[in-house]
Motif scaffolding. Sequence first.
Motif, PDB file in Angstrom:
ATOM      1  N   ASP A 187       0.832  -1.212   0.000  1.00  0.00           N
ATOM      2  CA  ASP A 187       0.000   0.000   0.000  1.00  0.00           C
ATOM      3  C   ASP A 187       0.863   1.257   0.000  1.00  0.00           C
ATOM      4  N   TYR A 188       1.922   1.248   0.820  1.00  0.00           N
ATOM      5  CA  TYR A 188       2.787   2.420   0.906  1.00  0.00           C
ATOM      6  C   TYR A 188       3.537   2.645  -0.403  1.00  0.00           C
ATOM      7  N   ILE A 189       3.949   1.571  -1.052  1.00  0.00           N
ATOM      8  CA  ILE A 189       4.640   1.721  -2.339  1.00  0.00           C
ATOM      9  C   ILE A 189       3.705   2.351  -3.367  1.00  0.00           C
ATOM     10  N   GLU A 190       2.468   1.873  -3.412  1.00  0.00           N
ATOM     11  CA  GLU A 190       1.510   2.395  -4.395  1.00  0.00           C
ATOM     12  C   GLU A 190       1.139   3.848  -4.109  1.00  0.00           C
ATOM     13  N   SER A 191       1.228   4.254  -2.822  1.00  0.00           N
ATOM     14  CA  SER A 191       0.886   5.636  -2.480  1.00  0.00           C
ATOM     15  C   SER A 191       2.004   6.614  -2.818  1.00  0.00           C
ATOM     16  N   GLY A 192       3.169   6.105  -3.196  1.00  0.00           N
ATOM     17  CA  GLY A 192       4.270   6.969  -3.594  1.00  0.00           C
ATOM     18  C   GLY A 192       5.151   7.440  -2.460  1.00  0.00           C
ATOM     19  N   VAL A 193       4.997   6.868  -1.261  1.00  0.00           N
ATOM     20  CA  VAL A 193       5.854   7.237  -0.128  1.00  0.00           C
ATOM     21  C   VAL A 193       7.264   6.711  -0.378  1.00  0.00           C
ATOM     22  N   PHE A 194       8.266   7.524  -0.075  1.00  0.00           N
ATOM     23  CA  PHE A 194       9.644   7.050  -0.219  1.00  0.00           C
ATOM     24  C   PHE A 194       9.929   6.023   0.872  1.00  0.00           C
ATOM     25  N   LEU A 195      10.353   4.863   0.467  1.00  0.00           N
ATOM     26  CA  LEU A 195      10.693   3.790   1.400  1.00  0.00           C
ATOM     27  C   LEU A 195      12.179   3.500   1.266  1.00  0.00           C
ATOM     28  N   ASP A 196      12.870   3.541   2.391  1.00  0.00           N
ATOM     29  CA  ASP A 196      14.315   3.359   2.352  1.00  0.00           C
ATOM     30  C   ASP A 196      14.697   1.886   2.460  1.00  0.00           C
ATOM     31  N   GLU A 197      15.996   1.646   2.578  1.00  0.00           N
ATOM     32  CA  GLU A 197      16.505   0.275   2.606  1.00  0.00           C
ATOM     33  C   GLU A 197      16.008  -0.499   3.824  1.00  0.00           C
ATOM     34  N   VAL A 198      15.813   0.197   4.956  1.00  0.00           N
ATOM     35  CA  VAL A 198      15.353  -0.470   6.175  1.00  0.00           C
ATOM     36  C   VAL A 198      13.950  -1.031   5.972  1.00  0.00           C
TER      37      VAL A 198
ATOM     38  N   GLU B 110       8.941 -14.261  -4.024  1.00  0.00           N
ATOM     39  CA  GLU B 110       8.470 -12.883  -3.872  1.00  0.00           C
ATOM     40  C   GLU B 110       9.532 -12.012  -3.201  1.00  0.00           C
ATOM     41  N   ALA B 111      10.265 -12.593  -2.246  1.00  0.00           N
ATOM     42  CA  ALA B 111      11.332 -11.839  -1.575  1.00  0.00           C
ATOM     43  C   ALA B 111      12.428 -11.451  -2.563  1.00  0.00           C
ATOM     44  N   MET B 112      12.766 -12.366  -3.473  1.00  0.00           N
ATOM     45  CA  MET B 112      13.778 -12.059  -4.483  1.00  0.00           C
ATOM     46  C   MET B 112      13.281 -10.994  -5.451  1.00  0.00           C
ATOM     47  N   LEU B 113      11.988 -11.048  -5.787  1.00  0.00           N
ATOM     48  CA  LEU B 113      11.421 -10.010  -6.644  1.00  0.00           C
ATOM     49  C   LEU B 113      11.469  -8.643  -5.965  1.00  0.00           C
ATOM     50  N   LEU B 114      11.256  -8.631  -4.664  1.00  0.00           N
ATOM     51  CA  LEU B 114      11.296  -7.376  -3.922  1.00  0.00           C
ATOM     52  C   LEU B 114      12.708  -6.806  -3.901  1.00  0.00           C
ATOM     53  N   LEU B 115      13.700  -7.682  -3.810  1.00  0.00           N
ATOM     54  CA  LEU B 115      15.091  -7.218  -3.886  1.00  0.00           C
ATOM     55  C   LEU B 115      15.360  -6.595  -5.252  1.00  0.00           C
ATOM     56  N   LYS B 116      14.813  -7.206  -6.289  1.00  0.00           N
ATOM     57  CA  LYS B 116      14.980  -6.650  -7.636  1.00  0.00           C
ATOM     58  C   LYS B 116      14.288  -5.298  -7.752  1.00  0.00           C
ATOM     59  N   GLU B 117      13.088  -5.190  -7.163  1.00  0.00           N
ATOM     60  CA  GLU B 117      12.370  -3.917  -7.163  1.00  0.00           C
ATOM     61  C   GLU B 117      13.163  -2.839  -6.434  1.00  0.00           C
ATOM     62  N   MET B 118      13.791  -3.238  -5.355  1.00  0.00           N
ATOM     63  CA  MET B 118      14.612  -2.307  -4.576  1.00  0.00           C
ATOM     64  C   MET B 118      15.762  -1.759  -5.425  1.00  0.00           C
ATOM     65  N   LYS B 119      16.407  -2.635  -6.180  1.00  0.00           N
ATOM     66  CA  LYS B 119      17.509  -2.200  -7.033  1.00  0.00           C
ATOM     67  C   LYS B 119      17.016  -1.259  -8.116  1.00  0.00           C
ATOM     68  N   SER B 120      15.804  -1.518  -8.640  1.00  0.00           N
ATOM     69  CA  SER B 120      15.260  -0.665  -9.704  1.00  0.00           C
ATOM     70  C   SER B 120      14.997   0.751  -9.205  1.00  0.00           C
ATOM     71  N   LYS B 121      14.832   0.907  -7.893  1.00  0.00           N
ATOM     72  CA  LYS B 121      14.609   2.227  -7.310  1.00  0.00           C
ATOM     73  C   LYS B 121      15.917   2.891  -6.871  1.00  0.00           C
ATOM     74  N   LYS B 122      17.038   2.366  -7.377  1.00  0.00           N
ATOM     75  CA  LYS B 122      18.365   2.922  -7.106  1.00  0.00           C
ATOM     76  C   LYS B 122      18.765   2.798  -5.631  1.00  0.00           C
ATOM     77  N   LEU B 123      18.153   1.835  -4.934  1.00  0.00           N
ATOM     78  CA  LEU B 123      18.548   1.535  -3.556  1.00  0.00           C
ATOM     79  C   LEU B 123      19.502   0.347  -3.592  1.00  0.00           C
ATOM     80  N   ILE B 124      20.635   0.505  -2.961  1.00  0.00           N
ATOM     81  CA  ILE B 124      21.685  -0.517  -3.060  1.00  0.00           C
ATOM     82  C   ILE B 124      21.566  -1.483  -1.878  1.00  0.00           C
TER      83      ILE B 124
END
Length: 848
Positions: free
Chosen positions: A407-418, A435-449
Amino acid sequence: MKFVKVIIMLVFLKAGNLGLAASTPAASLSTPPAPAPAPPHSTATSTTLPTTTTIKDRADSSSDEIPIHSFCHPVEKLDRFTVTEKLHKLRRKPRVVLSFISQLKEYEFKHDVVTYMAIVRLLCDYGMDMKLYYLFMDVIDETNGEVFDFEMSDLFGALLEEIKVYGAKNLIKAVDVLVKVYASVGRFDEAIDTLYEIKRGELVLSTRTCNYLMNQLINWDKLDMFESIYKQLKKKGLIPDVYTYGILIKGLCRKGCLEDAFDVFRQMSEAGTEPNIFTFGTFIDGLCSNGKADYGFKFLKSLRDSNVPVNVYAYASIIRRFVKELKLEEAESVLLDMKNARFAPDVACYCALIQGYCEKRDILKALALHEEMESSGIKTDCVIVSAIMQCLCRLGMLAEAVYKFMDYIESGVFLDEVVFNIAIDALCKLGKMDEAMLLLKEMKSKKLIPDVMHYTTLINGYCLKEEPWNAFKIFEEMKGNGLKPDVITFNVLAGGLSRCGLFEETLRLLDNMWAHGLEPTILTHSLVIEGLCKGAKVNEAELFFNGLEHKNLDHYAAMMNGYCEANDTTKAFELWFSKHGLVMKRASCLKLLSCLCAEGETKKAFALFKELEASNYGSCKMMYSELISLYSRVGNMRMARWFFDEMIQKGLTPDAVTYTMMLNGYCRENCLKEASYLFNDMKDRGIKPDIITYTVLLHGGGKRADVMRILNEIEELGLTPDVICYTVMIDKHCKSENLQDAVNLFDEMIDRGWPCIVEVTENVLRKQLVKGSSVDRDLIISLLKARSRRWIGEDEVDLGCQIEFGDRVVIRTCDWFDQSEKLRKSDCETREGKRSMQEIDAEKNFVF
């Protein structure tokens, strides 16, 4: 090669790619910025090496475009005279000067005091305090003498001489910046000496610079030095302003000298300085940091009533302190007072409260506050999101945490690495590794290392899923990305491998730790021992345990825990008994006690209890609860009561669970009077009985009046019956021949959709009918029809037939009885061995 780089840089200059934005003068250096990144090195090469290059000056310094001028020479030909001459010629073109300075740094020109002073003069003229800050920081950071041919003391001496001899007052700014540079890196002796040198040179001390120095002393926890410096600076002519007094209040509050801090307001009055919002806010924050939030709130309200301005920061300080003390109601009352006073709470106020309720695991209240915050137009942030998600995970609501994250991702809130790591961890614990691996990929796509923490979480997920090969794959991927695994990573992997029973692989992993320069810790050994026991490798765990050269309490505790995990309480008790001279870890002893109680080992449990009570750890509520449960279960209510009374004498208050265990024991032993006394004692102590407590009393209740009283209490308290409670209530109604209420409860259960209870309670009703209880014919028919229609389905059930024999009716329900016949026969033979098969078969055909 250096000549090649100079030529390439000139090419970029010509293309206009080395422009620097004009710097604005910095009014204050209260917080030094992070160091600017060095310009990138060129990787191109060239074979033509001209000695000089000339570029036409196309615009002056006032132009929006970057002026280009001839200033570059091969670095070997640049000397003191050339550099100072070029700087002098370019003095009216700040952007070009900055480009020239950057190139000198890039190509490691070795400055002396003369060239550096030329740069300092220009930056002071331009008012570029931030550039001066980094210029001095480079000198302070340089330790090997390769870049600078002088020390900071030489440069400071040249500054002072030029100020005194030539009256260059504009260079005083450079001295102020130098003091701030020293203070920001904690070199307070040099900063103080610099200030004193200024005074000895008969120069006026800058109040803002002194304020910065004192504030840094407080931030670095140099409180005694701070107070001493303040007094000395006043003697040397420091004229305090309102911020000086605010910093003084901050330091005194940090030392715990609240009365002295309050006295500062008197000093301000004598000096004719009016306190402002900053001063009052600092004092309120100081009161809160010393545990005086109540006084801080009273002080704030007195200021507000006197029409003295206060700000949101003061309110936030009070709320944060109340939250830290877990006084959440008081914190919320401050928020309400804030709204009533027409102050708009900011995100910091809501954040503190939401974090407090999350810490208390009151997720409903936290979510309500979050919704209120967003409805007020205040945007949430990643700190609040992480607190909510962590709370959901601690409550075991892992799926809900993931839904919230989406929900928070869809609302556009900035979510950090934590926040991403919390969501990944929740998916891992749910077993959703894809799904966890997909989320890691999504994290990388948002320029979060991703860092070591994220990969360790994934490794743990695969270990929990017992897929060590995938855990190793993630481990290798992490190393391939240049991340060095830490001790926690190895601990997680070692624990996972050992739980899978991979003993040899675990040993190789520990050897790999040494290869990475890491030493296995006590926790590493403990995880391996317990993991091997969980993986049914007790012999290997013993081998590993015996192979440890230096064993300590943690190792013995791990071995005890391992035996308990393997359900070998005999070995666990023997290990404790052989080493009970040592002070074993409390948690391990409590785990052993719990296992002994679960297995009914009364003698061993009592012996362990006596040792624990005599140890430094003393007794705790868990110990007494386990033993009360044990003795109540085996029917020894005398010992159960002794432990119960001992618990109260030790000042430990029994909870509803402990009382319920005692009541259950008394009811099973038919000690109903003692149960009644204990139940009244429970209510007198203000402990609210729950539905389980009432179920125990109902099941053990003898007289009809007692049963009805208990049923009325359940209804008055608005408690919702569970499966077992419904069964007991229907049984009691049937035994009292109050079948109308039994049927009503039965209907209510069907509406709730509990299939298991329908079978159990229908058996209860049938037993009463087989015993010959008088029942209205229509009630029975409606009961069975309701049961068939609502649960099995009207189109799927065959009610069989109704055969009338005068005033008797036989109702045969074909399907359901056939399916459950074997289960009923087994149950009847076990519990009622004296019953005949004819009586059992009578359950197929109800005859009234």
